[in-house]
Write an enzyme that holds these catalytic residues in place. Structure first.
Site, short mmCIF file in Angstrom:
data_model
loop_
_atom_site.label_atom_id
_atom_site.label_comp_id
_atom_site.label_asym_id
_atom_site.label_seq_id
_atom_site.Cartn_x
_atom_site.Cartn_y
_atom_site.Cartn_z
CG HIS A 583 -21.25 61.79 -2.72
ND1 HIS A 583 -21.23 62.87 -2.72
CD2 HIS A 583 -20.52 61.46 -1.16
CE1 HIS A 583 -20.59 64.03 -1.33
NE2 HIS A 583 -20.00 63.02 -0.61
CG HIS A 588 -23.60 61.08 2.69
ND1 HIS A 588 -22.77 62.38 3.52
CD2 HIS A 588 -22.55 61.57 1.90
CE1 HIS A 588 -21.92 63.03 3.51
NE2 HIS A 588 -21.52 62.46 2.00
CG HIS A 775 -17.51 59.42 1.33
ND1 HIS A 775 -16.80 60.29 1.97
CD2 HIS A 775 -18.08 59.97 1.87
CE1 HIS A 775 -16.74 61.77 1.80
NE2 HIS A 775 -17.98 62.15 1.80
CG ASN A 779 -16.59 64.54 -0.49
OD1 ASN A 779 -17.94 64.98 -0.12
ND2 ASN A 779 -15.46 64.54 0.06
CB ILE A 925 -16.73 66.85 5.02
CG1 ILE A 925 -16.87 68.02 3.51
CG2 ILE A 925 -15.96 65.92 3.73
CD1 ILE A 925 -18.11 69.06 5.10
#
Length: 925
Positions: A583, A588, A775, A779, A925
């Site tokens: 993740h 990110h 993602h 997520n 997010i």
């Protein structure tokens, strides 16, 4: 929370226009002093604002008939003969978004900005010609006009500017905007009407600073002029170059970045620790982005260095991101950032206050269940009303009481099957269709052996022997046949975790333990995975030799309880690896350099900038928030996951040893893990080792859809192969990603070259896939799977009862094994904090933008690109039906069955909230 705006004394400030300067002007302007032909000009001065009006015999004025009666529009006419130059009347409609922090929320009817609006001087627009003057080779004079407010509808306010443009002005290539208000405004778009070629759209979607903060006007390019650098119209070249220089911060002082700045630059991860903290010196953290600890780069904030460590940057709660990367503030809608901030800054501290003993575990399983039907009582929170609006799923008021209750929704998994977490088949299923389907690998070699230094970590041979495996698969096949037939799979967390075992166990005031682990699974004839064996390993320490033991499903009480406990330890390893690597690191963290490089090196006129921009929405802001309170020292990750204070450092080790850009492509990742092989006769050109692999099945369809869209887009703008190699901006972009954004990996041989359109298609598809499909898969199922702690414990707080037990410890285990299991799970504080955060992170915002759901204005301006996008969008709608059909197929045991959650994580669209589906364009997010 909204960040306050400050007046900066070092910045130039101009006084407000006086009341006497009424009137609305439309005028043609040069650089001041005189026009390009040498005609003299005079200036009508509005304090610091001055504009030239050419004095010719044909100068005249007319009365404006707009909303403000009595306004005068001065129009400049120029001619080399006695006649006048023909002009074209144009109107520009400017859409300004209502914002909480901007000027429109509370000052439209009062103060200096109200006066500015009444005078029709709220925004000054200039039309910029696309081409230079063919006679002089210089830029043509711009055509200016002040815009006046015409109305408001829903969340938008509209302004109107009107122009008289000389017939020989040529195509409009850009507009310049000067904000006359004292506060920034968010300009959504400008539509110019009246042109012979039809409406001209400028998609601004940007904050425009006040001229009193920064006198430099903003430049926005017309959507239709998207082009490669070599194709830039002559009148726009200087603007294109200047805009990039501004975004790179060229000439800007090296100081802390201000909120309104738009500078993109790189820095290492040196702001996660707090070495100056006098109350806890243990909060210092290793700088990531060095030879020893390689890491991607993050956005530079320019904050001062700490006194204790000159290599570390000081921390504060106002983390800079370039202005346009910040979250939007849409009226009457709640964005997830507010919810994240509320949880981190209000809910979590209250939890620590309400549960006095931070190490207190759950005494019974019913205490875990009570989180969903009784909740946790919290002290009164000052911002109760705000939190209640932002966190409707979590925060509920109790009548006749002053407290708040943190009440969790029942996760989907437990709602469907309360006891599924206990079963081996569900344990195996979730490695293919759960929260972390990216770690499972095919076993191709035997015996299993560590690559770590045996003089430090002990004998490298695994304790999982051929005899153990064959005893478990008796009746199916022999070990060699299982490996040859691709029936044996593994979760391997041995070499990654083992170097941290002793370090983690020595952390002060942190109740946890750690092992290196291997988990073996067998592919059954039904396509499901059967867990066979778990090996847990402790390396040698000063006073103890290496300890390792293998646990298997068995038919005696002691062995079965040890097997249950071993699974909890493995799930804690998988949870940590998922959060830190699958993740955070792979989506990110690794995406941030792509965003920085795109803004520094690709002009907003560049078609590749337009392609990537939707996939970078809000990522830098959410990453800054993560550095502030999630991955920082003492943050949620460090205090709730097994690696503790070494969590992010461990992700650096994985980055250095494992991460490869080329393997971020879904097909390459599957091949590298042995989960697929190339096969031109199979769908997507791959033959999967496990046919019923929901993440891979749906992901490959989405991958192909993305790749086909990127192919159409790239081939349109690069019809000739040499155009890629000769594109200076594009080459600088790719070079900077490799050598600066991922500087610690710059010399790796696996980086793709960028010479042809095919190379570019591959690179762009990877970036878009990571930001969208990858993602989404790791997520938005977080709360459904990890919202029930026993299913995916994020930490194992005590060692296995068979690791060097005392007589009393062993007897206690035999007497009440359930107590041992509960003591392994997170404490009540840890569990509640993690569940609250996962609930918010799994939540889709009301203003989410899903892949294929929004036709960007830049795409709409080009008929060929618009048509390609509509095909792309249509195929994504078809994917919804494909996924529904697969979930209804009873032969697909990993996504269909009694109590089984359908695999919806890669369905493109979702309603707001925690839905377990939906693929946003970006890591938002």
């Amino acid at each position: 929370m909204l960040k306050p705006q400050f007046n900066h004394p070092h910045r130039h400030k101009s006084p407000a226009p006086p009341l006497l300067t009424r009137g609305k002007k439309s005028f043609i302007s040069g650089d001041g002093g005189g026009d390009s032909s040498g005609n003299p000009t005079s200036f009508v001065s509005h304090n610091t604002l001055a504009f030239p009006v050419k004095r010719h015999s044909n100068f005249r004025s007319r009365r404006h008939t707009g909303n403000s009666a009595g306004q005068i529009k001065a129009i400049a006419r120029e001619s080399t003969t006695a006649g006048t130059v023909k002009t074209i009347s144009l109107k520009a409609v400017i859409t300004v978004q209502v914002t909480v922090g901007g000027f429109l929320s509370n000052i439209l009817t009062k103060g200096l900005d109200d006066i500015t609006d009444l005078l029709g001087k709220s925004l000054l627009l200039e039309l910029v010609a696309a081409e230079t003057d063919p006679r002089t080779g210089k830029l043509k004079d711009t055509v200016k006009d002040y815009a006046h407010r015409t109305g408001q509808k829903a969340d938008d306010v509209t302004y109107l500017a009107e122009f008289e443009v000389p017939e020989d002005f040529g195509s409009i290539g850009a507009i310049k905007i000067e904000n006359e208000h004292h506060k920034e405004v968010f300009i959504d778009s400008v539509v110019i009407e009246g042109s012979p070629i039809g409406s001209i759209t400028v998609a601004c979607e940007s904050w425009v600073h006040s001229k009193f903060t920064n006198p430099e006007s903003r430049v926005f390019f017309v959507d239709k002029v998207a082009c490669l650098p070599s194709q830039t119209p002559s009148g726009l070249k200087s603007f294109r170059e200047k805009e990039l220089a501004t975004l790179r911060g060229e000439g800007a002082p090296d100081k802390p970045r201000e909120r309104e700045e738009r500078i993109y630059d790189y820095d290492v991860y040196n702001d996660l620790g707090d070495p100056d903290n006098i109350n806890d010196p243990d909060l210092a953290r290793t700088v990531l982005g060095t030879k020893e600890f390689p890491y991607p780069r993050r956005c530079k904030t320019g904050r001062a260095r700490t006194k204790s460590d000159p290599l570390s940057e000081s921390r504060n709660s106002d983390v800079y991101v370039p202005r346009d990367e910040a979250f939007s503030e849409i009226k009457n809608l709640t964005f997830n950032a507010k919810a994240v901030t509320s949880v981190l800054k209000s809910i979590l501290p209250s939890l620590e206050t309400s549960i006095i003993d931070a190490d207190l575990g759950f005494p019974y399983f019913t205490a875990i269940d009570s989180l969903y039907n009784e909740g946790v009582n919290l002290p009164t929170i000052d911002s109760k009303v705000f939190l209640g609006n932002v966190l409707p799923r979590l925060l509920k008021s109790i009548e006749d009481a002053q407290n708040n209750v943190l009440l969790f929704e029942t996760p989907t998994m437990i709602d469907r099957d309360k006891f599924g977490w206990m079963r081996d088949e569900e344990f195996g299923r979730q490695t293919l269709a759960g929260l972390n389907p990216l770690s499972i690998t095919l076993v191709t070699e035997w015996p299993l052996k560590s690559k770590l230094d045996p003089t430090v970590y002990g004998p490298p041979e695994s304790a999982i022997t051929k005899e153990i495996i064959e005893r478990q698969i008796r009746g199916y096949c022999r070990l060699e046949e299982a490996i040859e037939d691709k029936k044996l799979y593994m979760l391997d967390y041995h070499d990654i975790f083992l170097p941290y075992v002793n370090k983690v166990r020595e952390i002060k005031n942190y109740k946890t333990t750690l092992y290196g682990s291997r988990t073996l699974m067998y592919l059954t004839p039904t396509g499901t995975l059967r867990p066979l064996a778990i090996e847990l390993v402790r390396p040698p320490s000063d006073d103890k030799p290496q300890w390792k033991r293998v646990f298997t499903p068995c038919w005696d009480a002691t062995g079965m309880w040890l097997w249950k406990l071993a699974k909890v330890h493995v799930l804690a390893h998988d949870s940590g690896y998922h959060q830190l690597v699958s993740h955070w690191l792979r989506t990110h963290c690794c995406t941030e350099p792509y965003i920085i490089a795109t803004n520094r090196q690709l002009s907003k006129m560049h078609p590749i900038h337009n392609l990537l921009h939707p996939h970078f929405r809000y990522t830098m802001e959410i990453n800054a928030l993560a550095r502030e309170a999630l991955i920082n020292c003492g943050g949620v990750i460090e205090t709730g996951f097994s690696p503790g204070k070494y969590s992010i450092e461990m992700s650096s080790v994985v980055y250095g040893q494992v991460w490869r850009f080329d393997h971020e492509a879904l097909p390459a990742d599957l091949i590298a893990r042995g989960m697929a092989v190339e096969d031109p006769d199979s769908p997507h050109g791959l033959k999967l080792s496990i046919e019923d692999y929901p993440y891979a099945n749906d992901g490959l369809v989405l991958w192909d859809i993305i790749k086909d869209w990127v192919t159409d887009y790239v081939n349109h703008y690069y019809p000739e192969e040499n155009l890629v190699k000769s594109d200076e901006e594009l080459q600088a972009w790719w070079t900077e990603i490799r050598t600066v954004g991922h500087a610690d990996k710059k010399d790796e041989p696996w980086w793709p070259v960028l010479k042809t359109p095919k190379d570019l298609i591959g690179i762009l598809t990877i970036i878009i896939w990571v930001a969208s499909g990858h993602h989404a898969a790791v997520n938005f199922g977080q709360y459904d799977y990890a919202g029930y702690i026993p299913n995916r414990s994020t930490i194992a707080r005590v060692k296995m009862p068979c690791e060097d037990p005392t007589d009393d410890e062993w007897e206690a285990f035999k007497r009440r094994p359930e107590d041992e299991l509960l003591s392994v799970f997170p404490s009540q504080v840890q569990a509640s904090k993690i569940m609250a955060v996962l609930d918010v992170l799994s939540n889709h915002s009301p203003d989410e933008e899903y892949i294929g759901s929004k036709l960007e204005l830049a795409y709409e301006a080009n008929p060929q690109i618009k048509a390609a996008y509509e095909i792309f969008s249509g195929r994504l709608k078809e994917l919804e039906g494909i996924i529904d059909g697969r979930n209804a197929d009873e032969t697909r045991k990993n996504r269909n069955g009694v109590g089984v959650i359908p695999y919806n994580l890669l369905k493109p669209v979702s309603e707001p909230g925690v839905t377990g589906q939906g693929v946003p364009n970006s890591i938002s997010i």
